[in-house]
Design a protein around this motif. Structure first.
Motif, PDB file in Angstrom:
ATOM      1  N   SER A   1     -28.980 -16.512  67.282  1.00 53.23           N
ATOM      2  CA  SER A   1     -29.267 -16.520  65.848  1.00 53.23           C
ATOM      3  C   SER A   1     -30.691 -16.995  65.586  1.00 53.23           C
ATOM      4  CB  SER A   1     -28.269 -17.430  65.126  1.00 53.23           C
ATOM      5  OG  SER A   1     -28.561 -17.483  63.755  1.00 53.23           O
TER       6      SER A   1
ATOM      7  N   TYR B   1     -21.325 -17.183  62.851  1.00 59.17           N
ATOM      8  CA  TYR B   1     -21.281 -18.331  61.951  1.00 59.17           C
ATOM      9  C   TYR B   1     -20.426 -18.038  60.717  1.00 59.17           C
ATOM     10  CZ  TYR B   1     -25.337 -20.121  64.571  1.00 59.17           C
ATOM     11  OH  TYR B   1     -26.187 -20.579  65.538  1.00 59.17           O
TER      12      TYR B   1
ATOM     13  N   SER C   1     -26.710 -24.387  60.735  1.00 63.95           N
ATOM     14  CA  SER C   1     -26.141 -23.159  61.303  1.00 63.95           C
ATOM     15  C   SER C   1     -25.657 -23.379  62.740  1.00 63.95           C
ATOM     16  CB  SER C   1     -27.188 -22.044  61.275  1.00 63.95           C
ATOM     17  OG  SER C   1     -28.384 -22.463  61.922  1.00 63.95           O
TER      18      SER C   1
ATOM     19  N   THR D   1     -26.579 -16.739  53.234  1.00 67.20           N
ATOM     20  CA  THR D   1     -27.731 -16.747  54.139  1.00 67.20           C
ATOM     21  C   THR D   1     -27.538 -15.806  55.317  1.00 67.20           C
ATOM     22  OG1 THR D   1     -28.225 -19.049  53.575  1.00 67.20           O
ATOM     23  CG2 THR D   1     -29.191 -18.197  55.613  1.00 67.20           C
ATOM     24  N   TYR D   2     -26.407 -15.952  56.007  1.00 65.87           N
ATOM     25  CA  TYR D   2     -26.250 -15.244  57.278  1.00 65.87           C
ATOM     26  C   TYR D   2     -25.616 -13.863  57.152  1.00 65.87           C
ATOM     27  CZ  TYR D   2     -28.026 -19.314  59.551  1.00 65.87           C
ATOM     28  OH  TYR D   2     -28.873 -20.313  59.937  1.00 65.87           O
TER      29      TYR D   2
ATOM     30  N   SER E   1     -26.121 -19.845  69.554  1.00 71.59           N
ATOM     31  CA  SER E   1     -27.036 -20.455  68.589  1.00 71.59           C
ATOM     32  C   SER E   1     -28.461 -19.948  68.790  1.00 71.59           C
ATOM     33  CB  SER E   1     -26.995 -21.986  68.699  1.00 71.59           C
ATOM     34  OG  SER E   1     -27.352 -22.408  69.996  1.00 71.59           O
TER      35      SER E   1
ATOM     36  N   ASN F   1     -22.187 -24.775  63.999  1.00 72.87           N
ATOM     37  CA  ASN F   1     -21.003 -23.918  64.031  1.00 72.87           C
ATOM     38  C   ASN F   1     -20.742 -23.382  65.433  1.00 72.87           C
ATOM     39  OD1 ASN F   1     -20.180 -23.436  60.985  1.00 72.87           O
ATOM     40  ND2 ASN F   1     -22.415 -23.390  61.069  1.00 72.87           N
TER      41      ASN F   1
ATOM     42  N   ASN G   1     -25.533 -14.416  63.761  1.00 71.76           N
ATOM     43  CA  ASN G   1     -25.363 -14.772  62.352  1.00 71.76           C
ATOM     44  C   ASN G   1     -23.921 -14.590  61.899  1.00 71.76           C
ATOM     45  OD1 ASN G   1     -28.070 -15.315  62.201  1.00 71.76           O
ATOM     46  ND2 ASN G   1     -28.616 -13.485  61.071  1.00 71.76           N
TER      47      ASN G   1
ATOM     48  N   GLU H   1     -34.301 -23.002  62.653  1.00 71.71           N
ATOM     49  CA  GLU H   1     -33.113 -23.404  61.880  1.00 71.71           C
ATOM     50  C   GLU H   1     -32.682 -24.855  62.111  1.00 71.71           C
ATOM     51  OE1 GLU H   1     -29.981 -20.517  62.402  1.00 71.71           O
ATOM     52  OE2 GLU H   1     -31.410 -18.882  62.490  1.00 71.71           O
TER      53      GLU H   1
ATOM     54  N   LEU I   1     -23.994 -20.658  53.277  1.00 71.38           N
ATOM     55  CA  LEU I   1     -24.076 -20.122  54.631  1.00 71.38           C
ATOM     56  C   LEU I   1     -23.755 -18.633  54.649  1.00 71.38           C
ATOM     57  CD1 LEU I   1     -22.998 -21.760  57.919  1.00 71.38           C
ATOM     58  CD2 LEU I   1     -22.300 -19.417  57.470  1.00 71.38           C
TER      59      LEU I   1
END
Length: 467
Positions: free
Chosen positions: A71, A367, A277, A153-154, A68, A280, A364, A272, A150
């Motif tokens: 990211s 996720y 995010s 975004t990622y 995490s 996950n 990223n 974030e 998501l």
């Protein structure tokens, strides 16, 4: 026209809606949790030491934190902070701190919920907002909509932007040619990332658990060196931060370009918290109590914004170089370090950006892997995943050569879409996260090693774990 539409939507989202939503949720969770992000800091650190009962094939709390953080800690910590200061002024740093401090309470809630509602898989646990939306609210359409945002975004927004930010740091070198250098750098980055992706999610956790601490410590040490070399500027810097943060005329005279908007925009992009995010990654951790992983994610927000973003901000602001729109992005950071450290400064930033961008890209896509499992209802086959990873690598390649303004707006809009769905959901479900926190604290006070059972918080839904 597409660029103008995206820019308009971004300004609308961050002009009023998201700022009110984020501040309200963060303050509510902070008060409801009795300032959990500060009270339980010691326990958060201790939770990092917990290891799975069976180490074989399990993701530890520390590894989940590193994924995490990988990211969160990315190009936004360098280029994003620089952009906020150049366009929003020194006051944007203050609002970046505020959104991190109160947002960390949102990070606790969403990650605790991800642990409570996580699913059991062949190679460990998995979960995230899509899973707790469907399990607790019984709304698969909303969960699918979140999943689509998501992925946008990622796999697209953030990764294209990270690729662009990385190649932009080479613009100060003589060999840089704006026509072809971005594409070459994008191609090299895409190939390296694809190689790591083909090794699967476990390799991602292993790589990031090594790279993130190393690059973070090195970056902070260099930042401290620069600040010490320019320590006479510190009083003036703090004065300007507070003065510009509360310049009412500047804030409300043109809110779309104010320090508040840029601070919250770039702060949210960086840490974030509340976006949905990190849960996950949190769901994949093998822990004895959901609240323990929620506390660990508070640390991730603090590491990202209060430590690394502040490091970049003070490096730049203490350099004596006045920020301007022309210096926005990597050039401001490079100019600041070149003044303090000479020619080695820009080289250090380039190396840092390579590591930050690399770990961001891997985190990223970790996720996205998780959300694809949810959308399809099963672990995708090898052929599907290979095709997806090739597409993900191509997106990284394309992002290197696009326009910075468009990429920032795309990332802000897609991230905003996730946040607009996730925050109301965790507000509704937060009572279970706080019941879990109360249970966790009660066991700590009794001298026990906290162990969680769903029945202890009167959870009405059936879950795969915690029975």
């Amino acid at each position: 026209m597409f660029s103008e539409i995206i820019s308009f939507v971004s300004d609308f989202m961050y002009g009023k809606m998201l700022i009110v939503l984020l501040l309200f949720a963060g303050l509510y969770f902070t008060v409801r949790g009795r300032f959990v992000q500060f009270r339980m800091m010691k326990q958060a650190v201790l939770s990092l030491m917990d290891k799975p009962a069976d180490n074989e094939g399990k993701v530890s709390s520390f590894q989940a934190l590193m994924v995490s953080t990988a990211s969160r800690v990315g190009t936004g910590n360098i280029v994003g902070v620089s952009t906020a200061i150049c366009l929003g002024g020194f006051g944007s740093v203050f609002w970046m701190w505020i959104i991190a401090i109160i947002g960390s309470a949102s990070a606790f809630v969403e990650s605790t919920l991800a642990q409570i509602y996580k699913k059991r898989g062949d190679s460990g646990s998995y979960g995230g907002p899509a899973y707790y939306i469907e399990a607790a609210l019984h709304s698969r359409p909303l969960a699918l909509l979140f999943s689509v945002f998501l992925i946008l975004t990622y796999a697209f927004g953030f990764n294209m932007l990270a690729s662009y930010n990385l190649q932009s740091t080479f613009s100060s070198y003589r060999f840089y040619n704006p026509k072809w250098t971005p594409w070459i750098i994008g191609a090299v980055l895409a190939v390296i990332v694809l190689y790591c992706l083909l090794g699967g999610g476990r390799r991602i956790a292993q790589i990031t658990s090594v790279l993130v601490p190393v690059m973070g410590v090195l970056y902070v040490l260099v930042s401290l060196l620069v600040i010490v070399l320019n320590i006479t500027y510190l009083p003036e810097v703090f004065g300007r931060i507070l003065e510009e943060a509360f310049d009412i005329h500047a804030i409300f005279g043109g809110f779309s370009g104010s320090c508040v908007m840029y601070g919250i925009k770039r702060g949210l992009f960086s840490n974030e918290a509340g976006v949905g995010s990190a849960p996950n990654a949190s769901a994949s951790a093998d822990v004895n109590h959901p609240a323990a992983q929620g506390l660990v994610q508070v640390l991730s927000v603090f590491i990202d914004t209060l430590l690394l973003c502040s490091a970049t901000a003070f490096m730049c602001m203490c350099s004596g170089i006045e920020p301007s729109e022309a210096l926005s992005g990597a050039p401001y950071v490079q100019a600041a370090l070149e003044k303090s450290l000479g020619s080695v400064g820009p080289i250090f930033i380039t190396v840092s950006m390579i590591l930050f961008a690399f770990t961001t890209l891997l985190g990223n896509l970790f996720y996205v892997d998780n959300v694809l499992n949810y959308i399809l209802g099963h672990v995708p086959g090898k052929v599907f995943m290979t095709i997806y990873r090739i597409i993900a690598a191509l997106v990284i390649f394309v992002g290197a050569g696009l326009n910075a303004g468009l990429l920032w707006d795309i990332a802000d809009v897609t991230m905003g879409g996730m946040t607009i769905i996730n925050i109301p959901v965790i507000l509704i479900l937060s009572k279970y996260a706080f019941r879990a926190l109360k249970d966790y604290e009660s066991q700590i006070k009794q001298g026990k090693k906290p162990v969680f059972h769903a029945k202890d918080i009167e959870l009405p839904q059936k879950v795969d774990y915690w029975q």
